[in-house]
Design an enzyme around this catalytic site. Sequence first.
Site, short mmCIF file in Angstrom:
data_model
loop_
_atom_site.label_atom_id
_atom_site.label_comp_id
_atom_site.label_asym_id
_atom_site.label_seq_id
_atom_site.Cartn_x
_atom_site.Cartn_y
_atom_site.Cartn_z
N TYR A 253 -13.94 -8.55 -40.24
CA TYR A 253 -14.79 -7.95 -39.22
C TYR A 253 -15.59 -9.06 -38.44
CZ TYR A 253 -18.39 -5.05 -37.03
OH TYR A 253 -19.24 -4.35 -36.13
N LYS B 186 -15.07 -10.01 -34.73
CA LYS B 186 -15.96 -10.12 -33.50
C LYS B 186 -16.18 -11.49 -32.96
CE LYS B 186 -17.35 -6.03 -33.49
NZ LYS B 186 -17.42 -5.12 -32.00
N SER C 27 -21.67 -9.03 -33.27
CA SER C 27 -22.25 -8.53 -34.62
C SER C 27 -22.86 -9.95 -35.21
CB SER C 27 -21.44 -7.95 -35.63
OG SER C 27 -21.90 -7.89 -37.20
#
Lengths: 328, 328
Positions: A149, A153, A125
């Site tokens: 997050y 990632k 991402s």
Amino acid sequence: MHVLVLGAAGMVGRKLTERLLKDGRLGNREISGMTLQDVVAPEKPAKAPMPVKVVASDFAHAGAAAGLLADRPEVIFHLAAIVSGEAEAEFDKGYRINLDGTRYLIEAIRHLGGGYKPRLVFTSSIAVFGAPFPEKIGDEFFHTPLTSYGTQKLICELLINDYTRKGMLEGISIRLPTICVRPGKPNKAASGFFSNIIREPLAGHEAVLPVSEDVRHWHATPKSAVGFLVHAATMDLGTVGARRNLSMPGLSATVGEQIAALDRVAGKNVVARIKRVPDQSIISIVNGWPRDFSTERAKKLGFTTAEKTFDDIIRIHIEDELGGNFAR
Amino acid sequence: MHVLVLGAAGMVGRKLTERLLKDGRLGNREISGMTLQDVVAPEKPAKAPMPVKVVASDFAHAGAAAGLLADRPEVIFHLAAIVSGEAEAEFDKGYRINLDGTRYLIEAIRHLGGGYKPRLVFTSSIAVFGAPFPEKIGDEFFHTPLTSYGTQKLICELLINDYTRKGMLEGISIRLPTICVRPGKPNKAASGFFSNIIREPLAGHEAVLPVSEDVRHWHATPKSAVGFLVHAATMDLGTVGARRNLSMPGLSATVGEQIAALDRVAGKNVVARIKRVPDQSIISIVNGWPRDFSTERAKKLGFTTAEKTFDDIIRIHIEDELGGNFAR
């Protein structure tokens, strides 16, 4: 060849599965079987040209990965994750699924033995980047995730790079732009509104815009995302070198430009369905997100988008998801 | 205030402990007690001005961290790691100690409760960078570790940043240059020769140079490293922002320049003790290492070195380690 899709019930997973079923092959190799996994059972395809196994399992359970590798899939698409908003709200769950799950997977691959070395395509991402950054983020700009997050990632990218370097698998991580227009219902992703303000008005519903119109962001259609995944699974990795984590091409647009494109493609009545309701928690998350990229490396490596303008993005949505019609 | 040193028996750990015992304080706060931990028991200081607990434990054992936090240390220096060469050769051991150990620690901190939020000073490494890179690596150049050690260090930086952002601790990661001249016996670090070729000849012994003289590298004395650690433990973190991982200042020199400095400081007889024995495995690891840095951010934040030239580095070694004498 056998193909495993982790996170197959998610939006990108379903789009990818459709494409693989339609093509029946990946590059020049026939797909002899597929395993579709998710935490809820992915839909069993009706008329698949090859045997398709559907598995509901907790990806982040220590023993889960070994079973998924039983057919020794030669290509693994790893799309399993909980989204940014949820990973931020549920700290332990985010690390368990977005980090530990990937680690169990690559360890299971490593220990399978018999020279097993699958292609692992990991969806990363642009949340690996964090403000402040230049207006266009280049291929050598450093990574400072400002969410759990994005941290998870990026850690997975690093692990996959290291396992690849050690010859334990053939990994490649691709950082998808925000997918727009995302079909289906709104999910917990903080980025949801970028799609909501297009999809909902086209369907005749109101949509909430929680940020101002000058917010700029980086987009790609579901069609382009699937194209990136297929390319990552089939491309010659010999030319990629040690840097197996790549920002994918996309389209930079402000919310205002999105709305202007919606006006051009669908008209004022549709645009009038967008309601402005500022949300400070969304505003502060989105403030730390990238706005534009220079993705020369990915382009040189053959990654291409299906769209040239935001009008194209809206037209692709109307064509692929709405059968060419919308609520005028 | 209580201070915990993890990896206290290592070279930097011992130097740091000496400094803390000598100062008796960190910044403007008195040290009321210390815990020194390592996998082998650190030496118990003879005349400590405060109670000192010595602990031998496996840092990477799930339950180990909680006991180390019993005195609720307000500053934790985390120097525990296995070195680059060993982490590369022993894949599982490297991840267990260099990654899982840190994760156990920050989880134990997080779960201690009662508003506990210690300053965590983590020693990272310039091995988070990998070739190709510019001649001088700037503060915003991206991270591509090309070793498992570098991967593990970078993942720890990211975790510490995220836990800090979430308010679970007050972390700062400092990337030490290669420590030169490293006292004591050669260890398994692939970078060992940078020190060996200075230390061993000064002690009257032969030293092996496994790379060519044009290899350029990035150095700091043990004295500077300890200075960085103390500054990281005492500085105002309010001005650092979200980017809590910093490359430390250092000195860039080629092996040839090191040898020329040794010649100037100690003479030809000493230099003659360096034997050239090329080692392909060392050459290929070192080829992927950084050579020079621009460390403006760290300098602005008050990190400074004790040395201005490589001659200074050698003189500091002769003074601090050899009592001002060497084998002519």
